[in-house]
Design an enzyme around this catalytic site. Structure first.
Site, PDB file in Angstrom:
ATOM      1  N   GLY A  12       0.816  -1.203   0.000  1.00 58.08           N
ATOM      2  CA  GLY A  12       0.000   0.000   0.000  1.00 58.08           C
ATOM      3  C   GLY A  12       0.853   1.257   0.000  1.00 58.08           C
ATOM      4  O   GLY A  12       1.977   1.258   0.494  1.00 58.08           O
ATOM      5  N   GLY A 120       4.537  -7.799   4.210  1.00 54.88           N
ATOM      6  CA  GLY A 120       4.463  -8.690   3.055  1.00 54.88           C
ATOM      7  C   GLY A 120       5.613  -8.489   2.090  1.00 54.88           C
ATOM      8  O   GLY A 120       6.213  -9.451   1.590  1.00 54.88           O
ATOM      9  N   ASP A 143       0.399   1.272   9.527  1.00 55.68           N
ATOM     10  CA  ASP A 143      -0.125   0.526  10.670  1.00 55.68           C
ATOM     11  C   ASP A 143       0.888   0.360  11.798  1.00 55.68           C
ATOM     12  O   ASP A 143       0.533  -0.085  12.889  1.00 55.68           O
ATOM     13  CB  ASP A 143      -0.611  -0.858  10.234  1.00 55.68           C
ATOM     14  N   MET A 185      -7.928   2.853   9.832  1.00 58.70           N
ATOM     15  CA  MET A 185      -7.249   1.653   9.369  1.00 58.70           C
ATOM     16  C   MET A 185      -6.575   0.930  10.536  1.00 58.70           C
ATOM     17  O   MET A 185      -6.303   1.516  11.575  1.00 58.70           O
ATOM     18  CB  MET A 185      -6.242   1.992   8.278  1.00 58.70           C
ATOM     19  N   ARG A 187      -5.726  -3.359  10.314  1.00 52.35           N
ATOM     20  CA  ARG A 187      -6.239  -4.705  10.030  1.00 52.35           C
ATOM     21  C   ARG A 187      -6.080  -5.633  11.226  1.00 52.35           C
ATOM     22  O   ARG A 187      -7.028  -6.285  11.652  1.00 52.35           O
ATOM     23  CB  ARG A 187      -5.505  -5.277   8.809  1.00 52.35           C
ATOM     24  N   GLU A 238     -10.436  -0.849  11.838  1.00 60.19           N
ATOM     25  CA  GLU A 238     -11.196  -1.636  10.862  1.00 60.19           C
ATOM     26  C   GLU A 238     -11.177  -3.127  11.170  1.00 60.19           C
ATOM     27  O   GLU A 238     -12.081  -3.862  10.769  1.00 60.19           O
ATOM     28  CB  GLU A 238     -10.656  -1.393   9.455  1.00 60.19           C
ATOM     29  N   GLN A 291      -6.229   8.295   5.016  1.00 55.24           N
ATOM     30  CA  GLN A 291      -5.102   8.139   5.941  1.00 55.24           C
ATOM     31  C   GLN A 291      -3.802   7.819   5.216  1.00 55.24           C
ATOM     32  O   GLN A 291      -2.718   7.974   5.787  1.00 55.24           O
ATOM     33  CB  GLN A 291      -5.405   7.017   6.940  1.00 55.24           C
ATOM     34  N   ARG A 292      -3.882   7.365   3.992  1.00 54.54           N
ATOM     35  CA  ARG A 292      -2.695   7.012   3.224  1.00 54.54           C
ATOM     36  C   ARG A 292      -2.176   8.166   2.376  1.00 54.54           C
ATOM     37  O   ARG A 292      -1.068   8.103   1.853  1.00 54.54           O
ATOM     38  CB  ARG A 292      -2.998   5.839   2.278  1.00 54.54           C
TER      39      ARG A 292
END
Length: 365
Positions: A12, A120, A143, A185, A187, A238, A291-292
């Site tokens: 992202g 990732g 995050d 956000m 996850r 979220e 937010q990004r």
């Protein structure tokens, strides 16, 4: 002939990516025999035919540190080990193109790769390193969920954006005597929600690490109204969930996207509150990708620049298979293996949670 270092941004997007790229280029400029090139959309630029790579110079990166996003573009659908290939009939076949990728990089005369990405992306970096690619990592995630670094750039900007939005919801909630729910956000980790709740003065903060009891949340809200405080503000990550529900998600239909899509937990919480007896008017706001985006705050620009400089110096020193890290106020390195070995959850017994509870923020536990 100049040596080449390849730079790419994966996963992202995140405020500060351009500052890292600029930091790498400006540091490389101090060495007369190095050239920086970028691959568009992570490794996809190398794997495409024709390839999409570009030379990066002081001129092409001038002033980009103040801009959000990434001039190299990014993707979370280009894992070279599980690469989606479209067939003539429209179907998709997942294949391993990692050997092909390494061969193409070597054919370009590239000495080493700097991969800027999150958990990732750095797992992919580790696997490529194991296959012989000279690669170093730069941690990137809003995050803040990489355990091998105290902070990742982009996190502070995301918190500032969320806090600015929360401040606005406080005034409208107070004016209408409403319960305002803001979804941010997060996850699997609730760092953005927790920091925003403390900074914004939330009454309730719901995070993935602490499954909430909706009855306790309603009790906390009702007590506030009974005391004459005719409004309440909630921050929810979220990925948060109650004791009796799962996370709100759906399978993605995007080819190559490896995660479920989150979003909408604010609306689920609203219905839960009403069903549990909350009588107040309730409104929901989902911040999503705001937010990004946008301009990174100063501290993120500084951290990202330091990461970029350090990453190039790791290449000079042949410190491959490692990731830049910010630990104890120092820019240092850790192995990619260590960087991805554990996830950076919010510790429920941390002083951050302790302090939040002791200023009156409820977690529904």
């Amino acid at each position: 002939m100049k040596k080449k270092v390849l730079v790419l941004t994966g996963g992202g997007d995140c405020p500060g990516l351009n500052a890292v790229i600029r930091g790498i280029v400006k540091r490389a400029k101090q060495e007369k025999d190095w050239q920086v090139v970028g691959s568009m959309e992570a490794f996809n630029g190398i794997l495409r035919d024709p390839m999409e790579i570009k030379k990066l110079s002081n001129r092409s990166t001038a002033g980009i540190h103040v801009k959000g996003g990434t001039i190299l573009k990014t993707t979370n659908k280009g894992n070279p080990f599980d690469f989606p290939m479209k067939n003539e009939d429209g179907s998709v076949t997942i294949i391993d193109r990692s050997d092909e990728l390494i061969e193409k990089i070597q054919d370009l005369g590239i000495e080493a790769v700097i991969s800027i990405g999150g958990d990732g992306s750095q797992r992919i970096s580790q696997k490529l390193f194991d296959q012989g690619l000279n690669i170093v990592g730069v941690p990137k995630t809003i995050d803040n969920d990489l355990s091998a670094t105290n902070y990742t750039f982009g996190f502070r900007t995301a918190v500032q954006i969320a806090t600015d939005s929360f401040d606005k919801l406080v005034t409208t909630g107070e004016s209408h005597h409403r319960v305002m729910i803001m979804e941010v956000m997060g996850r699997d980790a609730g760092w953005i929600a927790l920091h925003t709740a403390i900074a914004g003065g939330a009454e309730v903060c719901l995070i993935p690490e602490i499954p909430y009891d909706i009855n306790k949340v309603v009790k906390h809200i009702n007590q506030r109204y009974e005391k004459g405080k005719g409004f309440a503000n909630i921050v929810i990550a979220e990925g948060a969930k109650s004791l009796n529900t799962k996370i709100v998600s759906k399978e993605s239909d995007e080819t190559g996207y490896e995660h479920v899509r989150l979003g909408g937990v604010a609306y689920q919480l609203s219905e839960q509150l009403k069903a549990a007896g909350c009588k107040a008017d309730i409104r929901e706001t989902v911040l999503g990708h705001t937010q990004r985006g946008g301009t990174p705050v100063a501290s993120d620009r500084v951290l990202a620049t330091l990461f970029g400089v350090k990453a190039f110096e790791m290449i000079l020193n042949k410190e491959y298979g490692k990731m830049v890290s910010y630990l104890n106020n120092e820019i240092t390195t850790v192995s990619l293996e260590a960087a991805t070995s554990s996830y950076n959850y919010v510790a429920t017994d941390s002083f951050l949670v302790h302090a939040a509870k002791n200023i009156g923020i409820a977690f529904g536990d």
